[in-house]
Write a protein that holds these residues in place. Structure first.
Motif, PDB file in Angstrom:
ATOM      1  N   LEU A  23       3.628 -34.599   1.870  1.00 49.00           N
ATOM      2  CA  LEU A  23       2.461 -34.320   1.041  1.00 49.00           C
ATOM      3  C   LEU A  23       1.357 -33.555   1.764  1.00 49.00           C
ATOM      4  O   LEU A  23       0.814 -32.593   1.191  1.00 49.00           O
ATOM      5  CB  LEU A  23       1.927 -35.629   0.451  1.00 49.00           C
ATOM      6  N   PRO A  24       0.969 -33.921   2.995  1.00 49.64           N
ATOM      7  CA  PRO A  24      -0.110 -33.160   3.641  1.00 49.64           C
ATOM      8  C   PRO A  24       0.188 -31.662   3.738  1.00 49.64           C
ATOM      9  O   PRO A  24      -0.680 -30.829   3.471  1.00 49.64           O
ATOM     10  CB  PRO A  24      -0.218 -33.807   5.025  1.00 49.64           C
ATOM     11  N   GLY A  25       1.414 -31.314   4.093  1.00 52.55           N
ATOM     12  CA  GLY A  25       1.769 -29.901   4.191  1.00 52.55           C
ATOM     13  C   GLY A  25       1.758 -29.217   2.833  1.00 52.55           C
ATOM     14  O   GLY A  25       1.311 -28.066   2.705  1.00 52.55           O
ATOM     15  N   VAL A  26       2.232 -29.923   1.809  1.00 51.99           N
ATOM     16  CA  VAL A  26       2.220 -29.362   0.461  1.00 51.99           C
ATOM     17  C   VAL A  26       0.795 -29.090   0.007  1.00 51.99           C
ATOM     18  O   VAL A  26       0.484 -28.033  -0.557  1.00 51.99           O
ATOM     19  CB  VAL A  26       2.928 -30.322  -0.527  1.00 51.99           C
ATOM     20  N   LEU A  27      -0.102 -30.034   0.285  1.00 49.99           N
ATOM     21  CA  LEU A  27      -1.508 -29.863  -0.112  1.00 49.99           C
ATOM     22  C   LEU A  27      -2.148 -28.695   0.624  1.00 49.99           C
ATOM     23  O   LEU A  27      -2.942 -27.935   0.041  1.00 49.99           O
ATOM     24  CB  LEU A  27      -2.291 -31.146   0.149  1.00 49.99           C
ATOM     25  N   GLN A  28      -1.819 -28.527   1.884  1.00 49.78           N
ATOM     26  CA  GLN A  28      -2.368 -27.404   2.652  1.00 49.78           C
ATOM     27  C   GLN A  28      -1.916 -26.068   2.058  1.00 49.78           C
ATOM     28  O   GLN A  28      -2.712 -25.126   1.946  1.00 49.78           O
ATOM     29  CB  GLN A  28      -1.934 -27.508   4.116  1.00 49.78           C
ATOM     30  N   ARG A  29      -0.661 -25.987   1.682  1.00 48.06           N
ATOM     31  CA  ARG A  29      -0.153 -24.749   1.095  1.00 48.06           C
ATOM     32  C   ARG A  29      -0.799 -24.489  -0.271  1.00 48.06           C
ATOM     33  O   ARG A  29      -1.124 -23.348  -0.599  1.00 48.06           O
ATOM     34  CB  ARG A  29       1.376 -24.799   0.976  1.00 48.06           C
ATOM     35  N   ARG A  30      -1.001 -25.537  -1.043  1.00 45.95           N
ATOM     36  CA  ARG A  30      -1.665 -25.376  -2.333  1.00 45.95           C
ATOM     37  C   ARG A  30      -3.115 -24.934  -2.147  1.00 45.95           C
ATOM     38  O   ARG A  30      -3.616 -24.102  -2.908  1.00 45.95           O
ATOM     39  CB  ARG A  30      -1.608 -26.690  -3.125  1.00 45.95           C
ATOM     40  N   ALA A  31      -3.764 -25.481  -1.134  1.00 42.43           N
ATOM     41  CA  ALA A  31      -5.146 -25.087  -0.851  1.00 42.43           C
ATOM     42  C   ALA A  31      -5.219 -23.615  -0.467  1.00 42.43           C
ATOM     43  O   ALA A  31      -6.155 -22.902  -0.853  1.00 42.43           O
ATOM     44  CB  ALA A  31      -5.736 -25.969   0.240  1.00 42.43           C
ATOM     45  N   ALA A  32      -4.235 -23.165   0.283  1.00 39.52           N
ATOM     46  CA  ALA A  32      -4.211 -21.751   0.694  1.00 39.52           C
ATOM     47  C   ALA A  32      -4.051 -20.827  -0.505  1.00 39.52           C
ATOM     48  O   ALA A  32      -4.496 -19.672  -0.468  1.00 39.52           O
ATOM     49  CB  ALA A  32      -3.073 -21.517   1.695  1.00 39.52           C
ATOM     50  N   ARG A  33      -3.437 -21.331  -1.593  1.00 43.61           N
ATOM     51  CA  ARG A  33      -3.272 -20.527  -2.806  1.00 43.61           C
ATOM     52  C   ARG A  33      -4.401 -20.747  -3.806  1.00 43.61           C
ATOM     53  O   ARG A  33      -4.346 -20.251  -4.926  1.00 43.61           O
ATOM     54  CB  ARG A  33      -1.932 -20.854  -3.476  1.00 43.61           C
ATOM     55  N   GLY A  34      -5.419 -21.528  -3.414  1.00 45.16           N
ATOM     56  CA  GLY A  34      -6.555 -21.770  -4.289  1.00 45.16           C
ATOM     57  C   GLY A  34      -6.331 -22.845  -5.322  1.00 45.16           C
ATOM     58  O   GLY A  34      -7.161 -23.034  -6.219  1.00 45.16           O
ATOM     59  N   LYS A  35      -5.234 -23.592  -5.212  1.00 48.15           N
ATOM     60  CA  LYS A  35      -4.925 -24.621  -6.205  1.00 48.15           C
ATOM     61  C   LYS A  35      -5.484 -25.991  -5.834  1.00 48.15           C
ATOM     62  O   LYS A  35      -5.423 -26.928  -6.633  1.00 48.15           O
ATOM     63  CB  LYS A  35      -3.409 -24.717  -6.404  1.00 48.15           C
ATOM     64  N   GLU A  36      -5.986 -26.142  -4.645  1.00 48.55           N
ATOM     65  CA  GLU A  36      -6.642 -27.372  -4.205  1.00 48.55           C
ATOM     66  C   GLU A  36      -7.931 -27.008  -3.486  1.00 48.55           C
ATOM     67  O   GLU A  36      -8.059 -25.903  -2.936  1.00 48.55           O
ATOM     68  CB  GLU A  36      -5.745 -28.184  -3.258  1.00 48.55           C
ATOM     69  N   ASP A  37      -8.879 -27.928  -3.486  1.00 50.58           N
ATOM     70  CA  ASP A  37     -10.122 -27.751  -2.741  1.00 50.58           C
ATOM     71  C   ASP A  37      -9.859 -28.136  -1.294  1.00 50.58           C
ATOM     72  O   ASP A  37      -9.634 -29.315  -0.996  1.00 50.58           O
ATOM     73  CB  ASP A  37     -11.216 -28.628  -3.345  1.00 50.58           C
ATOM     74  N   PRO A  38      -9.882 -27.185  -0.370  1.00 48.73           N
ATOM     75  CA  PRO A  38      -9.525 -27.519   1.015  1.00 48.73           C
ATOM     76  C   PRO A  38     -10.453 -28.536   1.657  1.00 48.73           C
ATOM     77  O   PRO A  38     -10.047 -29.233   2.592  1.00 48.73           O
ATOM     78  CB  PRO A  38      -9.605 -26.157   1.737  1.00 48.73           C
ATOM     79  N   ALA A  39     -11.683 -28.648   1.170  1.00 48.42           N
ATOM     80  CA  ALA A  39     -12.627 -29.607   1.744  1.00 48.42           C
ATOM     81  C   ALA A  39     -12.400 -31.024   1.222  1.00 48.42           C
ATOM     82  O   ALA A  39     -12.999 -31.970   1.746  1.00 48.42           O
ATOM     83  CB  ALA A  39     -14.060 -29.169   1.444  1.00 48.42           C
ATOM     84  N   ARG A  40     -11.513 -31.166   0.223  1.00 49.34           N
ATOM     85  CA  ARG A  40     -11.362 -32.486  -0.410  1.00 49.34           C
ATOM     86  C   ARG A  40      -9.903 -32.940  -0.471  1.00 49.34           C
ATOM     87  O   ARG A  40      -9.525 -33.744  -1.320  1.00 49.34           O
ATOM     88  CB  ARG A  40     -11.971 -32.453  -1.816  1.00 49.34           C
ATOM     89  N   LEU A  41      -9.098 -32.470   0.459  1.00 51.07           N
ATOM     90  CA  LEU A  41      -7.669 -32.811   0.414  1.00 51.07           C
ATOM     91  C   LEU A  41      -7.437 -34.302   0.649  1.00 51.07           C
ATOM     92  O   LEU A  41      -6.472 -34.872   0.116  1.00 51.07           O
ATOM     93  CB  LEU A  41      -6.898 -31.987   1.444  1.00 51.07           C
ATOM     94  N   ASN A  42      -8.295 -34.954   1.439  1.00 43.25           N
ATOM     95  CA  ASN A  42      -8.106 -36.386   1.691  1.00 43.25           C
ATOM     96  C   ASN A  42      -8.158 -37.203   0.405  1.00 43.25           C
ATOM     97  O   ASN A  42      -7.527 -38.260   0.303  1.00 43.25           O
ATOM     98  CB  ASN A  42      -9.161 -36.901   2.668  1.00 43.25           C
TER      99      ASN A  42
END
Length: 431
Positions: A23-42
């Motif tokens: 999950l952490p890696g998936v969230l990082q990749r989604r954040a890089a595509r603008g689909k997640e807020d990188p400051a709020r992944l936790n």
């Protein structure tokens, strides 16, 4: 816990348990595509740097903007009954997160809903320890529900709404459906179709209350802001295309082009559902020879501007006050389901919609039956232009339409009071 679960739920928990290590890696990749807020992944992992506030905490989850606004209105009414309540709102989209963050004030909070892995669900529930959990409309996350129930936290499903497709899907997994929907201590449906489905899917009573979206308080709009913008626009005929999706903009822009053949000074306020699409929408306007100005840039249309691109969050109500006619989008192509027509009615803007309104079928049918809205079955730009022109040119017809629509909406106004009563009763169990 897992031993008593239906096989499909056990399989789901196992699969999500395997997934959580990635999950952490998936969230990082989604954040890089603008689909997640990188400051709020936790937050998507169920953790957050903020300590739970002291006091009675009500957790309200709504999937996206519409559900979040219902939750916000529900919280306002609950706070009137108990001023000491604190609210934790969760949602899953960046658009809803941005909107709720702007609207909330301390001590209330917004967090992203955690990804539904076993570990994230337990971390969220044990970290926040809400006194009541409220799910709006019906986004079902099995691990979150199971973790909440295991922590002996009362669970409520309010304004429950199921499409025909979702009912058929749950019916094909009856044991799973009965297990999950029976976890709720309180279930309140928005319509008879959903009430009938829930009676099959859960043990316990089903309360058909009515659609809470009928009872949502209209947004507060400063009168000075409205009058200033109306003065700048002047006496031009204005209509709004609200919450458009990709594939709809081109049709509505073409409708405006047709409208301007008879009313060259007509202005279209074009508001995409997701403001991040504004560049694509602007290109679509320019391709049809209509150069827009953008609300996000602080621009106001001059007398020759054909389209005002309303690419901001939290201001759609203001646009509805400026436009005596609103085309409610999300209704021109299958798969979206339409959007809620209540807000334009509350703000005295006559409603036109396409026919793909599965998510609000009962409401649109009632509006159409009472001559409170115009539903166009022919989704051609010419047909839409005719409908808009007919209302813009006939103030008496507009007034009659909004008056009839207002009467339909008033019939559902008791839904909020009944829901608040039910939720306060659940909170009373925690005393």
């Amino acid at each position: 816990m897992s031993g008593s679960l239906p096989f499909a739920l056990r399989l789901y928990r196992m699969g999500m348990g395997v997934f959580e290590r990635f999950l952490p890696g998936v969230l990082q990749r989604r954040a890089a595509r603008g689909k997640e807020d990188p400051a709020r992944l936790n937050e998507r992992l169920g953790t957050a740097p903020i300590t739970r506030p002291s006091g009675r905490l009500v957790w309200i989850h709504g999937a996206s903007v519409g559900e979040s606004l219902v939750g916000f209105g529900l919280a306002e009414k609950l706070r009137e009954a108990d001023p000491n309540l604190i609210f934790l709102f969760t949602s899953g989209t960046r658009t809803s997160a941005d909107l709720m963050t702007k609207r909330l004030s301390a001590p209330d909070l917004h967090r992203y809903i955690p990804v539904d892995t076993p570990a994230a669900a337990v971390a969220f529930v044990t970290g926040w320890r809400p006194d009541l959990a409220v799910f709006v409309e019906g986004e079902i996350w099995p691990n979150l529900l199971l973790a909440t129930k295991a922590a002996h936290i009362p669970l409520a499903l309010v304004n429950a709404r199921m499409t025909r497709r979702s009912i058929e899907g749950w019916a094909g997994r009856m044991r799973t459906a009965r297990h999950l929907f029976s976890l709720f201590d309180l279930a309140m449906s928005a319509d008879q179709r959903t009430a009938g489905a829930l009676s099959l899917f859960r043990d316990g009573p089903i309360n058909t209350i009515g659609n809470l979206k009928l009872a949502v308080t209209p947004p507060r709009i400063e009168p000075g802001k409205i009058s200033a913008l109306k003065h700048q626009i002047g006496e031009r005929p204005v209509w709004l295309a609200a919450s458009t999706h990709a594939g709809e903009d081109e049709v509505l822009i073409a409708a405006h082009t047709a409208l301007r053949l008879g009313a060259p000074d007509a202005l279209l306020i074009l508001a995409p559902r997701h403001p991040e699409r504004s560049m694509d929408v602007e290109i679509a306007c320019r391709k049809q020879g209509l150069v827009p100005v953008k609300r996000s840039s602080g621009q106001v249309p001059d007398p020759s501007t054909p389209i005002w691109l309303w690419d901001t969050l939290g201001e759609l109500g203001l646009a509805m006050k400026l436009a005596p006619v609103t085309f409610v989008a999300g209704s021109l192509q299958p798969g979206i389901g339409g959007h809620n027509p209540v807000e334009p009615v509350q703000l005295s803007s006559a409603v036109i919609s396409g026919s793909f309104v599965e998510n609000f079928r009962d409401l649109y049918q009632a509006l159409e039956d009472h001559d409170g809205a115009i539903i166009v079955d022919d989704h051609s730009s010419d047909r839409i232009a005719l409908a808009v022109a007919g209302l813009l040119g006939d103030p008496d017809r507009r007034d009659a339409l909004t008056r009839q629509a207002g009467e339909v909406i008033a019939e559902g106004a008791s839904a909020m009071a009944d829901t608040v009563t039910g939720l306060l009763a659940l909170l009373g169990r925690q005393n």
